[in-house]
Design an enzyme around this catalytic site. Structure first.
Site, mmCIF file in Angstrom:
data_model
loop_
_atom_site.group_PDB
_atom_site.id
_atom_site.type_symbol
_atom_site.label_atom_id
_atom_site.label_comp_id
_atom_site.label_asym_id
_atom_site.label_seq_id
_atom_site.Cartn_x
_atom_site.Cartn_y
_atom_site.Cartn_z
ATOM 1 N N CYS B 112 0.978 -0.889 0.037
ATOM 2 C CA CYS B 112 -0.061 -0.113 0.284
ATOM 3 C C CYS B 112 1.297 1.077 0.011
ATOM 4 O O CYS B 112 1.048 1.393 -0.839
ATOM 5 C CB CYS B 112 -0.639 -0.079 1.891
ATOM 6 S SG CYS B 112 -2.409 0.852 1.114
ATOM 7 N N HIS B 229 -3.422 -5.925 0.660
ATOM 8 C CA HIS B 229 -3.437 -6.054 2.340
ATOM 9 C C HIS B 229 -2.708 -7.397 3.171
ATOM 10 O O HIS B 229 -3.881 -8.253 3.075
ATOM 11 C CB HIS B 229 -3.235 -5.234 3.778
ATOM 12 C CG HIS B 229 -3.438 -4.203 3.445
ATOM 13 N ND1 HIS B 229 -2.842 -2.926 3.907
ATOM 14 C CD2 HIS B 229 -4.322 -2.940 2.403
ATOM 15 C CE1 HIS B 229 -2.543 -1.785 3.738
ATOM 16 N NE2 HIS B 229 -3.769 -1.376 2.822
ATOM 17 N N GLU B 231 -0.993 -8.646 5.188
ATOM 18 C CA GLU B 231 -0.474 -8.499 6.567
ATOM 19 C C GLU B 231 -2.382 -8.971 7.318
ATOM 20 O O GLU B 231 -2.000 -9.507 8.593
ATOM 21 C CB GLU B 231 0.144 -7.236 6.908
ATOM 22 C CG GLU B 231 -0.584 -6.131 7.036
ATOM 23 C CD GLU B 231 -0.710 -5.837 6.191
ATOM 24 O OE1 GLU B 231 -0.819 -6.342 4.494
ATOM 25 O OE2 GLU B 231 -0.798 -4.191 6.196
#
Lengths: 730, 254
Positions: B112, B229, B231
């Site tokens: 990002c 994302h 994570e």
């Protein structure tokens, strides 16, 4: 006029103080205040800061309970979650600024509520927003909606706290005053909670964060007044937010507290340095000596009056022992934040300030905070709406009515709003926006933390007492749908002018309704906020008590399902029929805001909610509570717009009241066929009705041999997407 | 080498739930750079630990990466993104170390805002424009894996469809036509927005990115930038495990 000139009665009136109040100030001080002192009194005695019209009623709320660590009176409430964890939460309004300048008004509302939570040592982990707008075709309204949504998004997204829930409603009663209620929930270790106390004479006072500018002066007094046509002229009283600085403040303050170098800390919210200084002194029973020349100022020539009353955002006041000041300043420097020692704690309970080497003011603490004026204003008890004769309903086209409801802005999907909010940052979101309640994992644990905001202004305008109570019941049910048991409430009480006995009557009734319901469900109220004067040119908003409720799942093992799946058996848990009085069906399909709002059946609702909680925790059922729009709308929501259903209503019931009735406290449950026996066993002794099965592309409702609804489910769901679709466009 | 990740047990796992096989010095060290305004740093640190890596927070003013074998530039709003997303971060002290690490063949993952930084410092080509709607968008998207022959995508399969969240206002990847041609010719596109069947098209492109670019990899295959994302998808309770293999590939490349 000079900041230290003697302040006259006329000036006091300009500051929103009454003649009586001015007289009290002169008596308390034994002299005429100077202009700066008058400004301080006016801010702290404003409705917004002093709760002078509402405080007398707060004692009606239940505020104690085995889980309560900190009830009302601090920056936020604190409730025990178990295993050494606590949650810290509060909801607050930013209505007036958001109507004047929606983007900054809403953004700084988010900023303020975040600070109330992290100032207590908790890391903010979820944000929710309860929004009320006027008719979407009213002048400026789309501008207001768009500005509020962008403001909330830009602020919350940047600070990296997920915005996971809330609700939005539209009603022409908000055309002149929109409502922006922001709620924040944080988590902390139970032994790491901090309080806003300036204790320990000799300790140092440190100013931390953004420099002080001329923005937001008189914000608190502006929020304590009604609007007229000149509202736009008040734009300079709206503060400007800087989420990047807020993010640094969060990390810096949490590190300061973690390092053990802070004695007490509080943000500078409404009334800025004034409220933080006096409230911190008041809680500790001490005083402060400040040198205002040391306050970091954004521009030259700022006076003590401006420095004390500025509402510049992203500022904190903290107290540290002399030994630790160096460590405090070093941590702040590392985060790139301004931090300056501006004074010290003194034993005498007064705040004394100098400026450029000469006295600026000297004010005793108690008269400004604890002994601020309290009013029991005249209140005319509202007369609850009575039953009305409804037009014949037996031959209504129920499918057409359902379509009308879904197409109404009242039922608009909020997706175009919440897709603009980062709801997955933190990697802990289990159920995000669009569900009944938001559910998060407490980071590093399997504790589920749930939150919801609820309130129904149409019901509250028909019957403030029962309408408010239903808001609490709905919140309990919403939490049950994600398997959470309620542990605490924060409320935001939005009303018109308290000087109007009818409005005051609504307020008192709503407080009593909330209090009764919180007692019945054994959920303590631990924090809250009152927003009066939501009226424009004599027209008040509908009474709008917003309930923010937090719940816990002690050990989260299953991700709750929010939709049904093909083949699921569909049950109704609770009474089959609801009531049409005060329902969305009357409001939208018949254009009637009428009828009695029935009392909450506490005993029955407690039992059904407990059963639903267990079913969801065990992964035995997906659950959806019946509220706005009743069973029919709940079914469309559970379908996800993709999986239809075939539901058969029991013989002898009223189809309209079964499909669209409200207030029954019932739930729609969906379970795989294999779990039917388990579900039925878990609901033994409760009213459980098997309605049908999920599947197919249509929503079909059968009464006798007649299909009263037979509509493609995708079409029904699509109707909800229209009203706010413009919000996802460029 | 320890086969890290085999013990992944869902979200919220603290250090106590670290895979048993990945202890002590065997753990690969992965730096997560913290810029003022980073807000996905904690998630990235937790995800690295979850798959058995040793996550090392590195401050933006640091001149080195603390001896780590891989680095994550996390998401957020570094320096407030006030000039342009990622622009200020590109000039922070730590970026010299990141660049040296990348040029020496070290593994770099930009997520990002971190991807935006990699574009700003020229480790990956192109630039980010505002989303087509000019609005922030947070939603789950489908992604087609286009490369599996580089270490950073080692545990993925070409053609596989992942579901990961995006959360950005500036993710509309843009480059001049001749750059796009080179990017495609070299196979630099690592991930593309697609529908659930893996089909690429305008309806499945959330932000208007050219050729539905969601992630790019450099020529040597050691620098990966992506808007979604991973994570945030490292547990069944928080929406799935589709991010695990990306993080695991990075840790193993350290």
């Amino acid at each position: 006029m000079s900041w230290d000139a003697p302040a006259t009665l006329d000036l006091a009136r300009e500051h929103g103080l009454s003649e009586d109040e001015y007289g009290r100030i002169v008596t308390e001080l034994g002299r005429v205040p100077n202009l700066t002192e008058l400004g301080i009194f006016a801010a702290l005695w404003s409705e917004h800061c002093s709760y002078k019209s509402s405080r007398a009623y707060f004692k009606r709320f239940p505020t104690a309970g085995p889980r309560v660590v900190q009830g009302p009176g601090e920056n936020a409430g604190v409730v025990d979650l178990g295993r050494g964890w606590v949650c810290v939460f509060k909801m607050e309004s930013h209505n007036h600024p958001s109507f004047i300048e929606p983007y900054q008004g809403a953004a700084t509302g988010v900023g303020g509520i975040l600070r109330d939570v992290f100032t207590m040592g908790a890391r903010p982990v979820m944000l929710l927003d309860s929004l009320r707008f006027g008719d979407l075709d009213a002048p400026r309204m789309r501008h207001l909606v768009d500005g509020v949504v962008r403001g909330i998004g830009d602020y919350g997204n940047c600070v990296g706290v997920p915005t996971v829930g809330g609700e939005v409603d539209v009603h022409p009663g908000y055309n002149g005053n929109i409502l922006v209620n922001a709620m924040c929930v944080g988590v902390a270790r139970a032994d790491r909670i901090f309080y806003g106390r300036a204790s320990g004479p000799g300790n140092r006072v440190v100013y931390l964060g953004s420099k002080t500018g001329r923005d937001g002066i008189h914000g608190a007094t502006m929020a304590s007044d009604v609007f007229d046509e000149a509202a736009a002229a008040k734009r300079p009283t709206v503060q400007v937010g800087d989420p990047f600085t807020e993010k640094l403040l969060i990390e810096c303050c949490l590190e300061l507290m973690e390092s053990g170098v802070v004695v007490g800390i509080q943000d500078m919210g409404a009334a800025g340095l004034t409220s933080s200084a006096f409230e911190m002194a008041s809680r500790a029973g001490c005083g402060l000596a400040l040198d205002l020349s040391l306050v970091p100022a954004r521009e030259r020539g700022m006076t003590p009056y401006e420095l004390m009353l500025s509402e510049s955002q992203e500022r904190m006041l903290l107290v540290a022992t002399p030994d630790n000041v160096g460590a405090v300043l070093a941590i702040c420097r590392r985060w790139g934040l301004d931090a300056v020692e501006i004074g010290s704690v003194v034993a005498e309970p007064e705040v004394v300030a100098t400026f450029a080497g000469r006295p600026a003011f000297r004010l005793p603490v108690a008269p400004l905070v604890d002994d601020a004026p309290r009013y029991e204003r005249p209140a005319t008890p509202p007369v609850p709406a009575a039953a009305v004769t409804l037009p014949p309903l037996h031959d209504r086209d129920l499918a057409a009515d359902l379509r009308a409801l879904l197409a109404s802005p009242v039922f608009a999907s909020a997706r175009p709003i919440w897709e603009q909010y980062d709801h997955s940052v933190g990697a802990s979101t289990v159920v995000g926006p669009g569900g009944d309640a938001a559910l998060q994992l407490v980071p590093g644990t399997r504790i589920g933390l749930a939150a919801t905001t609820d309130g129904n202004a149409v019901a509250c305008s028909l019957d403030p007492f029962h309408g408010a109570a239903h808001g609490v019941a709905e919140a309990v049910r919403n939490l049950a749908c994600v398997g959470a048991e309620p542990v605490g409430v924060t409320d935001c009480l939005n009303f018109g002018s308290p000087e109007n006995p009818a409005v005051m009557g609504q307020f008192v009734a709503a407080v009593d309704g909330l209090a009764e319901a919180c007692r019945a469900f054994e959920v303590p109220v631990v924090s809250g906020n009152v927003s009066f004067y939501n009226e424009t040119s004599g027209s008040a908003i509908p009474p709008t008590p917003t309930v923010g409720m937090v719940g816990v799942v002690p050990e989260l093992r299953q991700r709750p399902r929010t939709r049904w799946q093909v083949g699921d058996t569909v049950y109704l848990l609770g009474p089959v029929e609801g009531e049409l009085g005060g329902s969305r069906y009357l409001q939208v399909a018949l254009g009637l805001e009428a009828g009695p709002v029935p009392p909450v059946e506490y005993e029955a609702q407690r039992h059904t909610a407990a059963a639903v909680r267990d079913l969801v925790r065990l992964g035995l059922a997906a659950a959806k509570d019946l509220s706005d729009g009743g069973l029919a709308v709940a079914a469309v929501e559970m379908s996800g717009g993709t999986v239809g259903c075939r539901l058969t209503l029991p013989a002898g019931v009223s189809p309209v009241r079964t499909l669209f009735g409200e207030w029954s406290g019932a739930f729609l449950l969906a379970t795989p066929a294999a779990f039917e026996p388990a579900l039925e066993r878990a609901c033994e002794g409760l009213a459980l009705t098997r309605l049908g099965v999920a599947g197919g592309a249509k929503m079909t409702v059968v009464v006798g041999r007649k299909h009263v609804v037979e509509e493609p489910i995708a079409d029904l769901a699509a109707l909800r997407e229209g009203s706010l679709a413009w919000l996802s466009e460029a | 080498m320890t086969k890290a990740g085999s013990g992944v047990r869902g979200p919220g796992s603290g250090n106590d739930m670290r895979p048993a096989g990945a202890t002590g010095s065997a753990r690969k060290r992965v730096a997560v750079v913290i810029f003022p305004g980073s807000n996905c740093d904690r998630d990235a640190l937790a995800a690295v630990e979850l798959v058995g890596g040793d996550a090392v927070p590195v401050w933006h003013q640091s001149a080195d990466l603390g001896g780590c074998g891989a680095v994550i530039l996390p998401g957020g709003f570094s320096y407030g993104d006030y000039l342009r997303a990622g622009a200020m971060a590109a000039h922070s002290p730590v970026m010299g170390a990141v660049r040296r690490h990348a040029n020496a063949g070290g593994a770099v993952l930009g997520i990002c805002n971190g991807f935006q930084m990699l574009l700003e410092i020229g480790l990956l080509p192109g630039a980010m424009l505002m989303n087509r709607t000019l609005r922030f968008i947070c939603r789950d998207v489908h992604l087609r894996v286009e490369r599996d022959d580089v270490p950073l995508l080692n545990h993925l399969r070409r053609g596989q469809v992942l579901t990961l969240p995006i959360a950005h206002k500036e993710g509309n990847w843009f480059a001049p036509a001749e750059v796009v041609r080179v990017v495609e010719a070299e196979g630099a596109v690592a991930l593309r927005y697609c529908d659930e069947r893996g089909e690429v098209g305008s309806a499945a492109n959330p932000n208007g990115a050219i050729n539905a670019v969601a992630g790019l990899v450099n020529r040597d295959g050691n620098v990966l930038g992506m808007m979604p994302h991973p994570e945030r998808r490292v547990g069944a309770l928080i929406g799935g495990l589709d991010g695990v293999e990306l993080i695991r590939s990075l840790v193993e490349a350290a």
